[in-house]
Design a protein around this motif. Structure first.
Motif, PDB file in Angstrom:
ATOM      1  N   THR A 465     -45.021   5.388  59.887  1.00  0.00           N
ATOM      2  CA  THR A 465     -44.270   5.867  58.722  1.00  0.00           C
ATOM      3  C   THR A 465     -43.882   4.614  57.942  1.00  0.00           C
ATOM      4  OG1 THR A 465     -43.462   7.793  59.895  1.00  0.00           O
ATOM      5  CG2 THR A 465     -42.218   7.089  57.941  1.00  0.00           C
ATOM      6  N   THR A 480     -41.107   7.061  51.632  1.00  0.00           N
ATOM      7  CA  THR A 480     -41.910   6.824  52.841  1.00  0.00           C
ATOM      8  C   THR A 480     -43.185   7.624  52.772  1.00  0.00           C
ATOM      9  OG1 THR A 480     -40.806   8.592  54.002  1.00  0.00           O
ATOM     10  CG2 THR A 480     -39.921   6.345  54.308  1.00  0.00           C
ATOM     11  N   ASN A 482     -46.520   8.795  55.584  1.00  0.00           N
ATOM     12  CA  ASN A 482     -47.089   8.762  56.937  1.00  0.00           C
ATOM     13  C   ASN A 482     -48.517   8.254  56.857  1.00  0.00           C
ATOM     14  OD1 ASN A 482     -44.803   9.721  58.197  1.00  0.00           O
ATOM     15  ND2 ASN A 482     -45.478  11.869  58.234  1.00  0.00           N
TER      16      ASN A 482
END
Ligand code: NAG
Ligand code: NAG
Ligand code: NAG
Ligand code: NAG
Ligand code: NAG
Ligand code: NAG
Ligand code: NAG
Length: 560
Positions: A465, A480, A482
């Motif tokens: 992440t 953020t 992934n």
């Protein structure tokens, strides 16, 4: 005794005793030798005894000069007066008198005495002299137009008889008319020499065209005519017209130096002028110009010039002074927050209509109006006001500031690459700084118009992440994403024991993966059909997009 009685007496004596022949005359040149022929130069009689020359004195009494005996070679000078050294006789019995002067203008008589006869031959001598010089004296420097002015005085000096003088203009005789041509003659007799000096003064009322005329005077005399000539005269005349000229570029602009020049058509040109400037007078000597230094807008108006000695002779000109004032608000550097408004004000004060134009960062733009400032509004704004001959320019620099906001966070795996490229995009002024939660290589960044882009490359060994953080002095923002491991998808044929174990897992995983993949494909197809009906979602691995789209993608496909 009257003259008739004398003539009678002479006639009577001549018949009986001597013969007096008709008087001959001889003309001699002054200063030369007078040759008085005896009996017109005829040969002497054969029985000649002697020849005697005598003259008649002023009081009528005879004066002896000389005697030439027939058998003598030498003549005997009998004269005792001024003739003694001057007289002689030549072989033709002619009397010679040296140094002729006017006092020699008398009757000389040759008396020829022979055995049989006594003859007398009287000869009248006159002495002539051409003028020793003909000159024009007291020449004027210039002639006046339409006013009789002395041209000069012509003098024919020391002549006998007196010379006569005539004046000519351009070779044509001038006749006195009492108006245009005035001639004043005069004559002087030298009592000692008896010679006459003739003078003549010419006065002439000239015209402008006489500036090329040649005046000359001619002395006329029996023996010779002589001429004297004058160079053309300057013709003087008063000014009839005055003209004021404004020497300056057009239009006259505030701050210019403006020179006024006064032209007058007189000759010689006037040396003094009066310049009238809005109620003020300035006398200028030895110049025909006046300079208004750094003219002000209030100085516009009517200007005049006139002759110093005749202020009625004047000319006027009007001067229009152009000016242009510009005030621009704001000015200098202006810092504003994004979304704010900004009022731009242009105030002008000009003598005429001025054109307004705006330039932003070197490009022409429209009048800026800022109700909601954006980063793109930032720049250097130049306001230009222009009129013929005048330009005014003012500028301000607009800086639009705002805290950073991330507008996109994306990932992308180039074909066949073993790394992933993460791109974080953010807006904000001053330039935001980027911070990532992972170690990275190949950082690339750009910043244009408040829009910053930062790219990094990562090789994720695990599912990660990743956080992108941006900040400037006004604030910060984070987002953020992934990112799945790159190793999961790698297939290796060779490797360590551990790796082959891993490989078997990978194959199992692969079969399972295929099943999952089939399920995923089915699911994707279902979603596709569902969303295409809604018309918003796109197929495939969406790597580029807004952060929101990115988030959605991650929700549906947690790993890539
Ligand atoms: C004489 O005056 C005329 C005008 O009247 C002018 O054109 C000319 O140049 C003058 N000539 C001289 C030699 O001054
Ligand atoms: C105007 O004249 C002044 C003084 O003679 C001089 O210093 C100045 O440079 C001149 N200005 C212009 C624009 O010619
Ligand atoms: C110009 O000359 C006049 C008389 O000729 C004199 O009164 C005056 O003061 C002079 N002006 C200047 C500025 O020299
Ligand atoms: C413009 O300039 C003129 C002349 O100097 C002055 O009288 C007037 O007050 C000015 N107007 C403004 C609005 O500044
Ligand atoms: C990044 O690299 C440094 C040294 O190269 C290491 O000490 C650090 O633990 C790494 N950080 C992460 C999050 O991998
Ligand atoms: C990332 O994955 C974790 C679980 O692995 C999940 O809880 C989270 O919501 C995901 N984040 C995004 C931004 O998709
Ligand atoms: C990474 O995530 C994928 C799917 O989100 C999952 O299948 C896989 O097991 C994860 N790998 C690791 C090492 O956690």
């Amino acid at each position: 005794m009257d003259s008739a009685a004398v003539l009678l007496l002479l006639t009577v004596t001549a018949r009986t005793l001597l013969h007096v022949l008709g008087t001959e005359s001889v003309t001699a040149l002054y200063g030369e030798t007078i040759v008085v022929p005896c009996n017109d130069g005829a040969p002497a009689p054969e029985d000649l005894m002697f020849v005697k020359w005598k003259y008649e004195k002023d009081d009528g009494t005879p004066g002896d000069l000389l005697i030439q005996q027939a058998r003598s070679s030498e003549a005997t000078v009998q004269a005792t007066d001024q003739y003694a050294p001057r007289v002689s006789i030549n072989h033709k019995l002619s009397l010679r008198i040296t140094q002729a002067s006017l006092r020699d203008q008398k009757t000389f008589t040759c008396m020829v005495v022979s055995d049989s006869n006594l003859m007398e031959y009287p000869v009248t001598v006159s002495v002539r002299k051409v003028p020793s010089s003909v000159q024009i004296m007291d020449r004027s420097a210039a002639l006046q137009k339409d006013r009789a002015t002395v041209v000069g005085t012509c003098v024919a000096a020391d002549a006998n008889p007196a010379a006569t003088i005539t004046w000519k203009k351009n070779g044509k005789p001038l006749v006195a008319d009492g108006k245009t041509v005035l001639i004043t003659p005069s004559m002087k007799l030298d009592p000692a020499s008896g010679l006459s000096t003739t003078s003549s003064t010419l006065q002439y009322a000239a015209s402008k065209e006489d500036n090329v005329s040649v005046f000359s005077c001619m002395s006329t005399h029996q023996l010779a005519n002589q001429e004297a000539e004058l160079e053309p005269f300057a013709i003087h005349y008063p000014s009839e017209k005055v003209r004021l000229q404004v020497l300056s570029k057009v239009p006259v602009v505030e701050g210019d130096n403006v020179t006024l020049k006064c032209h007058a058509d007189g000759n010689p040109p006037p040396s003094s002028f009066v310049f009238h400037m809005k109620g003020q007078k300035a006398l200028v000597n030895n110049s025909d110009t006046y300079t208004l230094t750094s003219i002000s807008r209030e100085a516009g108006g009517e200007y005049k010039c006139s002759l110093a000695d005749n202020e009625k002779m004047e000319s006027s000109q009007s001067i229009i002074v152009s000016y242009l004032d510009l005030r621009l608000t704001p000015s200098g550097t202006v810092r504003k927050a994004i979304g704010d408004s900004l009022l731009v004000k242009v105030e002008q004060n000009a003598s005429g209509e001025a054109q307004v134009s705006w330039i932003k960062n070197g490009q022409k733009v429209k009048l800026p109006e800022f109700t909601r400032l954006t980063y793109a509004d930032a720049g250097v704004y130049v306001c230009e006001l222009s009129m013929p001959g005048l330009t005014r320019r003012h500028s301000f620099e607009l800086i639009v500031e705002g805290k950073p906001e991330i507008t996109g966070l994306n990932k992308h795996r180039p074909d066949g690459a073993s790394y992933k490229v993460l791109t974080c995009e953010a807006t904000g002024v001053p330039e935001p700084s980027f911070h990532w939660s992972v170690n990275s290589t190949n950082e690339e960044s750009s910043y244009i118009n408040g829009k910053a882009t930062h790219k990094i490359s990562v090789i994720p060994k695990l599912n990660l992440t990743v956080t992108c953080s941006v900040s400037n002095r006004l604030g910060d923002d984070t987002l953020t994403i992934n990112v799945s491991s790159v190793f999961k998808e790698e297939k290796k044929e060779t490797g360590s024991k551990e790796e082959s174990e891993d490989q078997s897992k990978l194959i199992v995983g692969g079969v399972a993966g295929l099943l999952i993949a089939a399920a995923v494909v089915g699911l994707v197809y279902w979603l596709y059909m569902k969303n295409s009906r809604q018309g918003s979602w796109k197929t495939g691995e969406k790597e580029v997009g807004t952060s929101e789209e990115g988030k959605k993608l991650e929700e549906n496909h947690p790993t890539v």
